[in-house]
Design a protein around this motif. Structure first.
Motif, PDB file in Angstrom:
ATOM      1  N   GLY A   1     -34.295-100.177  90.902  1.00  0.00           N
ATOM      2  CA  GLY A   1     -34.713-100.070  92.296  1.00  0.00           C
ATOM      3  C   GLY A   1     -36.208-100.257  92.457  1.00  0.00           C
ATOM      4  N   VAL A   2     -36.975 -99.641  91.562  1.00  0.00           N
ATOM      5  CA  VAL A   2     -38.438 -99.819  91.595  1.00  0.00           C
ATOM      6  C   VAL A   2     -38.796-101.292  91.392  1.00  0.00           C
ATOM      7  CG1 VAL A   2     -40.591 -99.272  90.390  1.00  0.00           C
ATOM      8  CG2 VAL A   2     -38.915 -97.463  90.850  1.00  0.00           C
TER       9      VAL A   2
ATOM     10  N   GLY B   1     -39.672-107.933  95.464  1.00  0.00           N
ATOM     11  CA  GLY B   1     -39.678-108.361  96.858  1.00  0.00           C
ATOM     12  C   GLY B   1     -41.078-108.713  97.337  1.00  0.00           C
ATOM     13  N   VAL B   2     -42.046-107.914  96.907  1.00  0.00           N
ATOM     14  CA  VAL B   2     -43.444-108.215  97.252  1.00  0.00           C
ATOM     15  C   VAL B   2     -43.862-109.559  96.659  1.00  0.00           C
ATOM     16  CG1 VAL B   2     -45.835-107.470  96.955  1.00  0.00           C
ATOM     17  CG2 VAL B   2     -44.058-105.788  97.478  1.00  0.00           C
TER      18      VAL B   2
ATOM     19  N   ILE C   1     -33.939-103.424 101.063  1.00  0.00           N
ATOM     20  CA  ILE C   1     -32.627-102.881 101.423  1.00  0.00           C
ATOM     21  C   ILE C   1     -31.791-102.631 100.171  1.00  0.00           C
ATOM     22  CG2 ILE C   1     -30.417-103.455 102.513  1.00  0.00           C
ATOM     23  CD1 ILE C   1     -32.069-104.873 104.709  1.00  0.00           C
ATOM     24  N   PHE C   2     -31.784-103.604  99.249  1.00  0.00           N
ATOM     25  CA  PHE C   2     -31.037-103.427  98.004  1.00  0.00           C
ATOM     26  C   PHE C   2     -31.593-102.244  97.207  1.00  0.00           C
ATOM     27  CE2 PHE C   2     -29.699-107.968  98.463  1.00  0.00           C
ATOM     28  CZ  PHE C   2     -28.334-107.737  98.409  1.00  0.00           C
TER      29      PHE C   2
ATOM     30  N   VAL D   1     -33.326 -99.564  98.312  1.00  0.00           N
ATOM     31  CA  VAL D   1     -33.020 -98.289  98.971  1.00  0.00           C
ATOM     32  C   VAL D   1     -31.556 -97.917  98.762  1.00  0.00           C
ATOM     33  CG1 VAL D   1     -32.822 -97.163 101.218  1.00  0.00           C
ATOM     34  CG2 VAL D   1     -34.862 -98.481 100.674  1.00  0.00           C
ATOM     35  N   THR D   2     -30.671 -98.912  98.822  1.00  0.00           N
ATOM     36  CA  THR D   2     -29.248 -98.650  98.571  1.00  0.00           C
ATOM     37  C   THR D   2     -29.044 -98.080  97.174  1.00  0.00           C
ATOM     38  OG1 THR D   2     -28.608-100.453 100.058  1.00  0.00           O
ATOM     39  CG2 THR D   2     -26.949 -99.670  98.495  1.00  0.00           C
ATOM     40  N   ILE D   3     -29.712 -98.670  96.194  1.00  0.00           N
ATOM     41  CA  ILE D   3     -29.604 -98.171  94.816  1.00  0.00           C
ATOM     42  C   ILE D   3     -30.130 -96.746  94.719  1.00  0.00           C
ATOM     43  CG2 ILE D   3     -30.526 -98.445  92.481  1.00  0.00           C
ATOM     44  CD1 ILE D   3     -30.399-101.454  92.890  1.00  0.00           C
ATOM     45  N   PHE D   4     -31.279 -96.469  95.361  1.00  0.00           N
ATOM     46  CA  PHE D   4     -31.844 -95.126  95.316  1.00  0.00           C
ATOM     47  C   PHE D   4     -30.891 -94.097  95.917  1.00  0.00           C
ATOM     48  CE2 PHE D   4     -36.265 -97.217  95.541  1.00  0.00           C
ATOM     49  CZ  PHE D   4     -36.352 -97.262  94.161  1.00  0.00           C
ATOM     50  N   ILE D   5     -30.312 -94.425  97.060  1.00  0.00           N
ATOM     51  CA  ILE D   5     -29.428 -93.476  97.739  1.00  0.00           C
ATOM     52  C   ILE D   5     -28.163 -93.225  96.931  1.00  0.00           C
ATOM     53  CG2 ILE D   5     -27.990 -93.123  99.784  1.00  0.00           C
ATOM     54  CD1 ILE D   5     -30.112 -94.609 101.404  1.00  0.00           C
ATOM     55  N   VAL D   6     -27.496 -94.306  96.500  1.00  0.00           N
ATOM     56  CA  VAL D   6     -26.249 -94.158  95.749  1.00  0.00           C
ATOM     57  C   VAL D   6     -26.491 -93.436  94.432  1.00  0.00           C
ATOM     58  CG1 VAL D   6     -24.403 -95.406  94.579  1.00  0.00           C
ATOM     59  CG2 VAL D   6     -25.175 -96.165  96.833  1.00  0.00           C
ATOM     60  N   SER D   7     -27.532 -93.829  93.704  1.00  0.00           N
ATOM     61  CA  SER D   7     -27.821 -93.197  92.410  1.00  0.00           C
ATOM     62  C   SER D   7     -28.201 -91.733  92.589  1.00  0.00           C
ATOM     63  CB  SER D   7     -28.944 -93.945  91.698  1.00  0.00           C
ATOM     64  OG  SER D   7     -28.587 -95.290  91.457  1.00  0.00           O
TER      65      SER D   7
END
Length: 293
Positions: free
Chosen positions: A91-92, A98-99, A124-125, A127-133
């Motif tokens: 995620g990091v 992306g930058v 978005i990808f 943040v999704t990984i952070f939330i799910v993990s």
């Protein structure tokens, strides 16, 4: 296994001596010794306290095989923490990638809209990984309350010997990227204009930052995996974690804002991340100093 064998396993697994367990149970050391040798059995209220102390159900403690149960839990914990550390590190990496891609799109194709869309797609990808993990991690820890990892001393010592290198190498990679970027920026090839070459140099530096940040994130979570959960971080350590997290997020947000708003993709990268890291180090030193007795 007998009750005494189970109790001895749980006591040693928790790093307690017979004297320490006796103190927690408010009994004599001789009582604990008799329990472990099966020459005597504790009262029901003491059994319930033992179950609560070692996070073990009564049936397993009295008639089961706690070594097998905790061995299975340890394997599940190790697999979970490996997946969790890899997911957070990914995620990091996605945020920073992306930058990089958005900066290159803006500089090579003069499309700020496309650059912004690409960045937010990567975000978005991530943040999704952070939330799910994060939710999966919370669920796992709730399902294994009071769990203490069962790593051998050799495994822990081996990781502790590797850990300084896991921290030093990524930091050296960031400095190396900065050292390489500066002379690169001074020798622009003919087929690229000055702005494109400087953007490419900045992308090389940011790629080094991406690899280093992901590696540091992975190493930090792996260290917490081997470090026993009951060793809770001090308030100062929690503040340091928040400082670094906020500092890197703020640096990335500032960089993207300056890039999209003022077209400072190539100029801002090295300055922003270097200053952010130095400020975080300074705050860390101050916080650690305040935490000293």
């Amino acid at each position: 296994m007998t009750f005494g064998e189970n109790l001895q396993f749980l006591r040693k697994r928790s790093g307690l001596t017979q004297e320490e367990l006796a103190e927690k149970m408010e009994v004599s050391r001789q009582s604990v010794s008799k329990w472990e040798s099966n020459s005597a059995y504790p009262e029901m209220d003491a059994i319930l306290r033992l179950c609560d102390l070692f996070s073990c159900d009564m049936d397993t403690l009295l008639r089961g095989d706690v070594s097998r149960r905790f061995g299975e839990d340890a394997a599940a914990y190790d697999q979970h923490m490996n997946r969790f550390s890899a997911a957070i590190a990914a995620g990091v990496a996605l945020v920073l990638l992306g930058v990089i891609f958005s900066m290159l799109l803006v500089c090579f194709f003069a499309s700020e809209t496309a650059g912004g869309m690409v960045f937010f797609l990567f975000l978005i990808f991530a943040v999704t990984i952070f939330i799910v993990s994060g939710m999966n991690h919370d669920t796992f820890m709730r399902q294994h309350p009071g769990f203490v990892p069962c790593y051998t001393k050799e495994e822990m010592d081996r990781f502790e010997r590797r850990f300084p290198f896991l921290i030093a190498v990524p930091v050296a990679l960031i400095l190396l990227g900065l050292v390489v970027m500066i002379p690169m920026a001074m020798h622009s090839p003919a087929r690229l204009n000055e702005d494109q070459w400087e953007a490419l140099c900045a992308a090389v530096f940011l790629l080094c930052v991406t690899i280093a940040a992901s590696a540091l994130t992975w190493a930090g979570i792996q260290h917490s995996k081997y470090g026993f959960p009951e060793e809770k971080p001090t308030p100062a350590e929690r503040r340091v974690g928040r400082v670094w997290g906020f500092g890197m997020v703020a640096a990335t947000a500032l960089y993207v804002g300056l890039g999209l708003g003022l077209d400072l993709w190539k100029q801002a990268a090295a300055v922003i991340y270097t200053v952010a890291a130095l400020l975080c180090v300074a705050v860390t030193i101050l916080v650690k100093k305040d935490d000293e007795p």
